[in-house]
Design a protein around this motif. Sequence first.
Motif, mmCIF file in Angstrom:
data_model
loop_
_atom_site.group_PDB
_atom_site.id
_atom_site.type_symbol
_atom_site.label_atom_id
_atom_site.label_comp_id
_atom_site.label_asym_id
_atom_site.label_seq_id
_atom_site.Cartn_x
_atom_site.Cartn_y
_atom_site.Cartn_z
ATOM 1 N N ARG A 1 0.966 -1.238 -0.152
ATOM 2 C CA ARG A 1 -0.201 0.339 -0.230
ATOM 3 C C ARG A 1 0.609 0.998 -0.403
ATOM 4 O O ARG A 1 2.118 1.339 1.110
ATOM 5 C CB ARG A 1 -0.529 -0.019 1.311
ATOM 6 N N GLU A 2 0.538 2.243 -0.752
ATOM 7 C CA GLU A 2 1.327 3.378 -1.132
ATOM 8 C C GLU A 2 0.758 5.173 -0.378
ATOM 9 O O GLU A 2 -0.378 4.801 -1.398
ATOM 10 C CB GLU A 2 1.395 3.677 -1.956
ATOM 11 N N LEU A 3 1.223 5.594 0.259
ATOM 12 C CA LEU A 3 0.835 6.605 0.938
ATOM 13 C C LEU A 3 0.642 7.568 -0.033
ATOM 14 O O LEU A 3 1.721 7.819 -0.725
ATOM 15 C CB LEU A 3 1.833 7.082 1.642
ATOM 16 N N VAL A 4 -0.437 8.265 -0.034
ATOM 17 C CA VAL A 4 -0.838 8.998 -2.056
ATOM 18 C C VAL A 4 -0.755 10.868 -1.278
ATOM 19 O O VAL A 4 -0.038 11.467 -1.795
ATOM 20 C CB VAL A 4 -2.035 8.910 -2.965
ATOM 21 N N ALA A 5 -2.036 10.891 -0.143
ATOM 22 C CA ALA A 5 -1.776 12.205 0.284
ATOM 23 C C ALA A 5 -2.060 12.629 2.019
ATOM 24 O O ALA A 5 -2.954 11.347 2.362
ATOM 25 C CB ALA A 5 -2.979 13.490 -0.301
ATOM 26 N N THR A 6 -1.620 13.559 2.338
ATOM 27 C CA THR A 6 -2.208 13.523 3.790
ATOM 28 C C THR A 6 -2.868 14.810 4.145
ATOM 29 O O THR A 6 -2.479 15.654 3.328
ATOM 30 C CB THR A 6 -0.927 13.393 5.775
ATOM 31 N N ILE A 7 -3.818 14.796 4.924
ATOM 32 C CA ILE A 7 -3.869 16.106 5.637
ATOM 33 C C ILE A 7 -4.390 16.441 6.874
ATOM 34 O O ILE A 7 -4.662 15.303 7.440
ATOM 35 C CB ILE A 7 -5.096 16.557 5.033
ATOM 36 N N SER A 8 -3.273 17.601 7.599
ATOM 37 C CA SER A 8 -3.791 17.780 8.861
ATOM 38 C C SER A 8 -5.460 17.685 9.498
ATOM 39 O O SER A 8 -6.378 17.906 8.668
ATOM 40 C CB SER A 8 -3.381 18.988 9.321
ATOM 41 N N SER A 9 -5.352 17.563 10.487
ATOM 42 C CA SER A 9 -6.737 17.454 11.417
ATOM 43 C C SER A 9 -7.638 19.169 11.015
ATOM 44 O O SER A 9 -9.053 18.698 10.913
ATOM 45 C CB SER A 9 -6.471 17.193 12.833
ATOM 46 N N GLY A 10 -7.508 20.060 10.805
ATOM 47 C CA GLY A 10 -7.897 21.414 10.538
ATOM 48 C C GLY A 10 -7.585 21.096 9.239
ATOM 49 O O GLY A 10 -8.523 22.519 8.238
ATOM 50 N N GLY A 11 -6.822 20.845 8.114
ATOM 51 C CA GLY A 11 -7.139 20.923 6.998
ATOM 52 C C GLY A 11 -6.335 22.219 6.168
ATOM 53 O O GLY A 11 -6.058 21.889 4.897
ATOM 54 N N GLY A 12 -5.355 22.535 7.257
ATOM 55 C CA GLY A 12 -3.755 23.493 6.563
ATOM 56 C C GLY A 12 -3.006 23.165 5.880
ATOM 57 O O GLY A 12 -2.459 23.719 5.553
ATOM 58 N N THR A 13 -2.586 21.364 6.466
ATOM 59 C CA THR A 13 -1.449 21.355 5.810
ATOM 60 C C THR A 13 -1.362 19.708 4.993
ATOM 61 O O THR A 13 -2.546 18.912 5.173
ATOM 62 C CB THR A 13 -0.550 20.657 6.603
ATOM 63 N N THR A 14 -1.292 19.892 4.076
ATOM 64 C CA THR A 14 -1.223 18.827 3.232
ATOM 65 C C THR A 14 -0.382 18.594 2.742
ATOM 66 O O THR A 14 0.927 19.316 2.163
ATOM 67 C CB THR A 14 -2.093 19.011 1.818
ATOM 68 N N ASN A 15 0.574 17.168 2.066
ATOM 69 C CA ASN A 15 1.530 17.300 1.622
ATOM 70 C C ASN A 15 1.549 15.340 0.403
ATOM 71 O O ASN A 15 0.361 14.844 0.722
ATOM 72 C CB ASN A 15 2.609 16.473 2.220
ATOM 73 N N TYR A 16 2.297 15.483 -0.658
ATOM 74 C CA TYR A 16 1.784 14.709 -1.521
ATOM 75 C C TYR A 16 2.617 13.910 -1.758
ATOM 76 O O TYR A 16 3.644 14.384 -1.330
ATOM 77 C CB TYR A 16 1.108 15.121 -2.643
ATOM 78 N N ALA A 17 2.500 12.490 -2.617
ATOM 79 C CA ALA A 17 3.606 11.565 -2.386
ATOM 80 C C ALA A 17 4.423 12.174 -4.485
ATOM 81 O O ALA A 17 3.241 13.089 -4.638
ATOM 82 C CB ALA A 17 2.624 10.526 -3.455
ATOM 83 N N ASP A 18 5.444 12.030 -4.699
ATOM 84 C CA ASP A 18 5.798 13.153 -6.090
ATOM 85 C C ASP A 18 5.262 12.181 -7.317
ATOM 86 O O ASP A 18 5.375 13.401 -8.261
ATOM 87 C CB ASP A 18 6.987 12.715 -5.984
ATOM 88 N N SER A 19 4.413 11.561 -7.142
ATOM 89 C CA SER A 19 4.027 10.762 -8.449
ATOM 90 C C SER A 19 2.450 11.552 -8.722
ATOM 91 O O SER A 19 1.922 11.242 -9.380
ATOM 92 C CB SER A 19 3.544 9.023 -8.576
ATOM 93 N N VAL A 20 1.889 11.922 -7.915
ATOM 94 C CA VAL A 20 0.346 12.272 -7.803
ATOM 95 C C VAL A 20 0.930 13.799 -7.761
ATOM 96 O O VAL A 20 0.415 14.861 -7.896
ATOM 97 C CB VAL A 20 -0.625 12.366 -7.025
ATOM 98 N N LYS A 21 2.127 14.765 -7.477
ATOM 99 C CA LYS A 21 1.564 15.888 -7.004
ATOM 100 C C LYS A 21 1.863 17.493 -8.480
ATOM 101 O O LYS A 21 2.378 16.649 -9.504
ATOM 102 C CB LYS A 21 3.269 16.855 -5.924
#
Length: 117
Positions: free
Chosen positions: A45-65
């Motif tokens: 399983r591959e991590l694609v994206a994350t989002i903080s509890s308030g939604g203010g911070t997101t991060n993405y895998a390079d493959s989907v950025k």
Amino acid sequence: QVQLVESGGGLVQPGGSLRLSCTAAGFTFSNYFMSWYRQVPGKERELVATISSGGGTTNYADSVKGRFTASRDNAKNTVYLQMNSLKPTDTAVYYCHADGGPLYKYWGQGTQVTVYS
């Protein structure tokens, strides 16, 4: 009862778009860090994206950025993954994951995304 229910998967041609939703129940959604993962048969399983509890911070895998965008609506207990410019390599089962700490981690059942030529 804790539930994470994904929806929005389907068939799409390359270059198309889909919007996945994951609706939570049974826990305080706004306190949880949320992630999207994907998995193809025979692979981890591959991590694609994350989002903080308030939604203010997101991060993405390079493959989907630049193509995927995670967002959330805490009033609706829902996290989204907007997927644009889809490629055949994006074909996978997509899962949402909730993380509220070491004892509070939950998975959805997954939704299939197929990008075909």
